[in-house]
Design a protein around this motif. Structure first.
Motif, mmCIF file in Angstrom:
data_model
loop_
_atom_site.group_PDB
_atom_site.id
_atom_site.type_symbol
_atom_site.label_atom_id
_atom_site.label_comp_id
_atom_site.label_asym_id
_atom_site.label_seq_id
_atom_site.Cartn_x
_atom_site.Cartn_y
_atom_site.Cartn_z
ATOM 1 N N ARG A 231 0.948 -1.320 0.267
ATOM 2 C CA ARG A 231 -0.001 -0.177 0.090
ATOM 3 C C ARG A 231 0.680 1.300 -0.081
ATOM 4 N NH1 ARG A 231 -3.195 -3.579 3.134
ATOM 5 N NH2 ARG A 231 -2.065 -2.874 5.055
ATOM 6 N N ALA A 232 2.069 1.101 0.691
ATOM 7 C CA ALA A 232 2.909 2.253 0.597
ATOM 8 C C ALA A 232 3.672 2.593 -0.718
ATOM 9 C CB ALA A 232 4.032 2.162 1.553
ATOM 10 N N GLU A 233 3.588 1.437 -1.580
ATOM 11 C CA GLU A 233 4.471 1.941 -3.023
ATOM 12 C C GLU A 233 3.494 1.064 -3.854
ATOM 13 O OE1 GLU A 233 8.684 2.045 -3.086
ATOM 14 O OE2 GLU A 233 8.420 0.908 -1.278
ATOM 15 N N PRO A 234 2.271 1.344 -4.327
ATOM 16 C CA PRO A 234 1.271 0.816 -5.206
ATOM 17 C C PRO A 234 2.079 0.692 -6.486
ATOM 18 C CG PRO A 234 0.379 2.880 -4.707
ATOM 19 C CD PRO A 234 1.569 2.787 -3.642
ATOM 20 N N GLU A 235 2.573 1.563 -6.973
ATOM 21 C CA GLU A 235 2.975 1.703 -8.314
ATOM 22 C C GLU A 235 4.240 0.659 -8.653
ATOM 23 O OE1 GLU A 235 3.987 5.458 -10.076
ATOM 24 O OE2 GLU A 235 1.682 6.358 -9.637
ATOM 25 N N ALA A 236 5.078 0.627 -7.454
ATOM 26 C CA ALA A 236 6.285 -0.165 -7.580
ATOM 27 C C ALA A 236 5.733 -1.699 -7.496
ATOM 28 C CB ALA A 236 7.311 0.193 -6.436
ATOM 29 N N ALA A 237 4.998 -1.907 -6.595
ATOM 30 C CA ALA A 237 4.234 -3.056 -6.512
ATOM 31 C C ALA A 237 3.799 -3.659 -7.696
ATOM 32 C CB ALA A 237 3.176 -3.102 -5.259
ATOM 33 N N GLY A 238 2.861 -2.867 -8.302
ATOM 34 C CA GLY A 238 2.534 -3.294 -9.697
ATOM 35 C C GLY A 238 3.524 -3.473 -10.784
ATOM 36 N N GLU A 239 4.519 -2.796 -10.793
ATOM 37 C CA GLU A 239 5.733 -3.072 -11.556
ATOM 38 C C GLU A 239 6.552 -4.121 -11.422
ATOM 39 O OE1 GLU A 239 8.372 -2.486 -14.825
ATOM 40 O OE2 GLU A 239 6.506 -1.688 -14.352
ATOM 41 N N LEU A 240 6.619 -4.519 -10.084
ATOM 42 C CA LEU A 240 7.290 -5.898 -9.685
ATOM 43 C C LEU A 240 6.340 -7.000 -10.210
ATOM 44 C CD1 LEU A 240 8.268 -5.054 -6.020
ATOM 45 C CD2 LEU A 240 9.692 -5.650 -8.006
ATOM 46 N N ALA A 241 5.158 -6.807 -9.941
ATOM 47 C CA ALA A 241 4.009 -8.065 -10.500
ATOM 48 C C ALA A 241 4.236 -8.372 -11.974
ATOM 49 C CB ALA A 241 2.577 -7.615 -10.127
ATOM 50 N N ARG A 242 4.328 -6.980 -12.724
ATOM 51 C CA ARG A 242 4.170 -7.091 -14.313
ATOM 52 C C ARG A 242 5.704 -7.744 -14.424
ATOM 53 N NH1 ARG A 242 6.811 -4.898 -18.596
ATOM 54 N NH2 ARG A 242 8.143 -3.579 -17.246
ATOM 55 N N ARG A 243 6.937 -7.206 -13.938
ATOM 56 C CA ARG A 243 8.272 -7.891 -14.201
ATOM 57 C C ARG A 243 8.143 -9.344 -13.861
ATOM 58 N NH1 ARG A 243 12.069 -4.974 -16.146
ATOM 59 N NH2 ARG A 243 11.824 -2.752 -16.199
ATOM 60 N N CYS A 244 7.330 -9.964 -12.954
ATOM 61 C CA CYS A 244 7.185 -11.402 -12.472
ATOM 62 C C CYS A 244 6.215 -12.138 -13.934
ATOM 63 C CB CYS A 244 6.809 -11.634 -11.298
ATOM 64 S SG CYS A 244 7.881 -11.173 -9.935
ATOM 65 N N ALA A 245 5.840 -11.284 -14.630
ATOM 66 C CA ALA A 245 5.016 -11.922 -15.633
ATOM 67 C C ALA A 245 3.483 -12.635 -15.081
ATOM 68 C CB ALA A 245 5.633 -12.959 -16.559
ATOM 69 N N TYR A 246 3.140 -11.962 -13.887
ATOM 70 C CA TYR A 246 2.202 -12.184 -13.138
ATOM 71 C C TYR A 246 2.074 -13.871 -12.650
ATOM 72 C CZ TYR A 246 0.806 -7.532 -14.624
ATOM 73 O OH TYR A 246 1.021 -6.204 -14.930
ATOM 74 N N LEU A 247 3.243 -14.489 -12.741
ATOM 75 C CA LEU A 247 3.356 -16.103 -12.780
ATOM 76 C C LEU A 247 3.545 -16.231 -11.241
ATOM 77 C CD1 LEU A 247 5.687 -16.942 -15.509
ATOM 78 C CD2 LEU A 247 3.135 -17.611 -15.253
ATOM 79 N N PRO A 248 2.657 -17.053 -10.652
ATOM 80 C CA PRO A 248 3.138 -17.445 -8.970
ATOM 81 C C PRO A 248 4.385 -17.772 -8.597
ATOM 82 C CG PRO A 248 0.763 -18.314 -9.738
ATOM 83 C CD PRO A 248 1.781 -17.708 -11.167
ATOM 84 N N VAL A 270 12.533 -2.660 -8.205
ATOM 85 C CA VAL A 270 12.237 -2.368 -9.345
ATOM 86 C C VAL A 270 13.497 -2.086 -10.151
ATOM 87 C CG1 VAL A 270 11.091 -1.018 -10.837
ATOM 88 C CG2 VAL A 270 9.879 -1.825 -8.739
ATOM 89 N N ALA A 271 14.284 -1.096 -9.871
ATOM 90 C CA ALA A 271 15.332 -0.488 -10.441
ATOM 91 C C ALA A 271 16.471 -1.803 -10.486
ATOM 92 C CB ALA A 271 16.135 0.427 -9.526
#
Length: 714
Positions: A231-248, A270-271
């Motif tokens: 919740r503190a870094e929602p955009e960074a969390a979303g970018e991490l999920a994207r870079r994981c290809a949304y794979l569990p 993310v960086a």
């Protein structure tokens, strides 16, 4: 009683020390409660989240609780879960299976068909063999052909509630024989393929598992690292999920890394990932199954210590699908405590799984990545040395097991084990058989890989030292196949001893599978090869094997000549057990010809010879036919004495089939002496043993009981 069969069935904990045997070893406990149902599901994923819609779909496929008939619902229930690698198919299937397993009161079965690993897929016949044994079918009743095994498997499941999970299937043909026909059973299948044939022909319910939605991916990440950080870094969390290809799989790995770094921001992670992505040029490869996750894997791999990273990549060289702590220590050349510590580190980072005590395995994507790193960072010589350490570890562990289980079997000179490799030999027969059973598929994979990669000495030696286990446990097809590989490897490396040893084993395997012409050819070639290298143990047992075939065909003169030749080879070279078994075989031939006095002399010599090496199980084998010879000669007191001696010994070794046959013979002797109550008691006990085994002697015993009842009258 014919001594020309080599069988073992029953609990491996009751294996007898019998040497190389030509005779049945069937182990069944007396008056024991029914065995527990199989419970083979691996551990479920901790903190399983999401996939509620698919779980609901699976719930809807559960067989009805009411009457199970063809009119109520389809003849079987199949759920096929398809999806890309790393999407969580296995985790979902196992999680749901654990959730409903209590409904399946007769057990659950699990097999990884290895359809997408670097090695060959698991043969469906092997999977059926494993399932049938888990369902408590005696090994000797399991057919050798896949179709016959599948038919027996369906029959055994009739009327039962069993859940079957078939993981990592690549083709419909790989799974179809494993499907139950009982309406109260259910099969769950996972595959990267759509398996359209199952939907069209078997009516399977297909669920295609996609990557997580962005919201589900962030929820999974929150579960690992805490909702406050997300919740503190929602955009960074979303970018991490994207870079994981949304794979569990990738999300769990990255989540573990972040959870262990509480003071690093998500933006910094993310960086780091962006930098790793930029450094990887392999991402551009077409049809690369690692392309979506390599950046996450490489990022986590780079964070490992040098020791843990090297350990990780060396494990990618292992031939089998799972690995023990000791084998992992061997392949990396480290101590057992160090291997355990490194495995714990990899497991904590979600780079390996720990499905059972002291057993570890890779997700197939991570295994492919580990192998990729090994090939990139280890020289070919280093890769070979690592594999060689693992090969020799399996070889020496199998050798230690051979010496405990079959102390009179053939010993061959082996290459020295690596001084850095720790061997922890089994101490008892039970431990040795348990080790062989647990490592069976790894032994098969090691033999195959050693042959393919040119370590031909290992590829012919490992089958020879493992021979007795595959024979005693009735893995007939595997038994034959390892020696076909061993023979090919021996010829590749021009080892005449390797040829002789594998030819003798192949002769036994083909003879057991009733392919007498092929067995004869192997034994004859084995005689020639053994004489070339002066190995008299192999020569003698090849000659005796030829004798057994001629005896079975009723060619008694040829059989006796071969037994005499074998006896002379054994006697001249001090191979005591071989001499005793040859005398036993000669006694059988004389008894078949009604030369009872001569048969009795040979049996007595066999008992004396085998007694000198305290081979009591084989003494029982000789005492039994000696009792038959006395019975046929009308010397009933001596017959009773020998049969009672054999019965006591067979019971000591928990050899149930031989106990049953001896009881049947003892009943005949009691009947001949007029002790009809004792005869009936023995026959009834024999029938209780032989009938469940499907032994053909059971019908003869049943006739004896009926005829005895008729003679007694009302």
């Amino acid at each position: 009683m014919h001594t020309a069969r080599n069988k073992l069935s029953g609990d491996a904990g009751a294996v007898v020390q019998a040497g190389t045997v030509h005779g049945g070893v069937n182990l069944f406990g007396r008056e024991e409660p029914p065995p527990p149902p199989p419970r083979q599901l691996p551990l479920g994923t901790a903190r399983f989240v999401n996939r509620e819609q698919t779980l609901t779909q699976l719930d809807a496929t559960l067989p009805a609780h009411g009457a199970a008939t063809a009119e109520d619902h389809p003849p079987m229930t199949i759920a096929a879960i398809a999806g890309a690698p790393g999407v969580g198919k296995t985790a979902l299937a196992v999680h749901w299976a654990h959730r409903v397993r209590t409904w399946f009161t007769d057990g659950d079965l699990y097999v990884d068909m290895r359809g997408y690993g670097p090695g060959p897929a698991l043969d469906v016949g092997q999977a059926l063999n494993t399932f049938l044994r888990a369902l408590h079918v005696p090994a000797e009743q399991i057919p050798t052909g896949t179709e016959a095994r599948a038919a027996l498997y369906r029959s055994v499941l009739t009327g039962k509630r069993v859940l079957i999970v078939v993981d990592n299937v690549s083709t419909v043909g790989q799974v179809r024989p494993l499907l139950p026909a009982a309406p109260t059973c259910m099969a769950i299948i996972t595959s990267r393929s759509r398996l359209s044939g199952l939907i069209a022909r078997e009516g399977a319910s297909r669920m295609t598992l996609d990557v997580l939605s962005p919201e589900e991916a962030i929820a999974l990440l929150s579960d690992s690292i805490g909702g406050d950080r997300v919740r503190a870094e929602p955009e960074a969390a979303g970018e991490l999920a994207r870079r994981c290809a949304y794979l569990p799989l990738a999300l769990r790995i990255i989540g573990e890394r972040i959870a262990n770094s509480p003071y690093v921001t998500l933006a910094e992670f993310v960086a780091d990932l962006a930098l790793a992505d930029h450094q990887l040029d392999a991402l551009a490869i077409d049809d690369d199954e690692l392309s979506d996750v390599r950046v996450v894997f490489s990022w986590s791999y780079a964070a490992l210590s040098d020791d843990a990273a090297r350990f990780f990549r060396l494990l990618g060289l292992h031939a089998g699908s799972d690995i023990s702590v000791a084998a992992a220590a061997a392949i990396a050349g480290v101590s057992l405590p160090r291997a355990r510590s490194l495995l714990d580190q990899l497991t904590a980072a979600h780079l390996m799984q720990n499905p059972a005590r002291d057993r570890y395995l890779f997700h197939d994507l991570l295994r492919a990545y580990a192998l990729e790193r090994a090939q990139a960072e280890e020289t070919p010589e280093q890769q070979h040395r690592s594999r060689r350490r693992a090969y020799t570890w399996y070889l020496w562990m199998a050798e230690e097991g051979r010496k405990i289980i079959l102390p009179y079997s053939h010993a061959i000179a082996l290459p020295a084990a690596d001084t850095n490799v720790s061997l922890t030999p089994p101490r008892t027969v039970t431990e040795a058989m348990a080790w062989f059973e647990q490592e069976r598929l790894n032994l098969l994979d090691t033999i195959r890989q050693a042959d393919e990669l040119g370590d031909h000495d290992i590829a012919w030696q490992l089958p020879v030292v493992s021979d007795g286990f595959f024979e005693l446990k009735s893995y007939w097809a595997d038994w034959r196949d390892i020696h076909l590989t061993g023979l090919r490897a021996a010829r590749s490396t021009a080892s005449r001893l390797g040829e002789a040893a594998n030819l003798r084993c192949l002769g036994d395997a083909y003879w057991r599978m009733e392919q007498r012409e092929t067995a004869t050819d192997c034994y004859r070639q084995g005689v020639d090869a053994s004489r070339d290298v002066g190995d008299h143990w192999i020569e003698g047992f090849c000659l005796r094997g030829l004798g057994l075939i001629h005896e079975e065909l009723g060619q008694i003169d040829q059989a006796m000549d071969l037994y005499a030749q074998a006896r002379e080879v054994f006697r001249h070279h001090g191979i005591t057990r071989g001499e005793g078994m040859s005398l036993l075989s000669l006694g059988n031939c004389h008894r078949a010809r009604r030369h009872l006095d001569t048969a009795i002399v040979h049996y007595q010599e066999a008992i004396d010879t085998l007694g000198r090496i305290n081979d009591q199980w084989s003494v029982a084998w000789a005492s039994y036919p000696l009792g038959l010879a006395y019975q046929q000669a009308g010397q009933l007191d001596q017959a009773l004495e020998q049969h009672q001696r054999a019965l006591e010994l067979f019971r000591r070794f928990d050899d149930r089939r031989c106990e049953g046959l001896t009881l049947a013979a003892l009943g005949g002797t009691f009947h001949a002496t007029g002790q009809h109550d004792d005869a009936q008691r023995c026959w009834q006990q024999a029938l209780q043993i032989l009938d469940p085994l499907g032994d053909p002697h059971a019908n003869t015993v049943r006739r004896h009981i009926a005829q005895s009842d008729m003679t007694k009258g009302p």
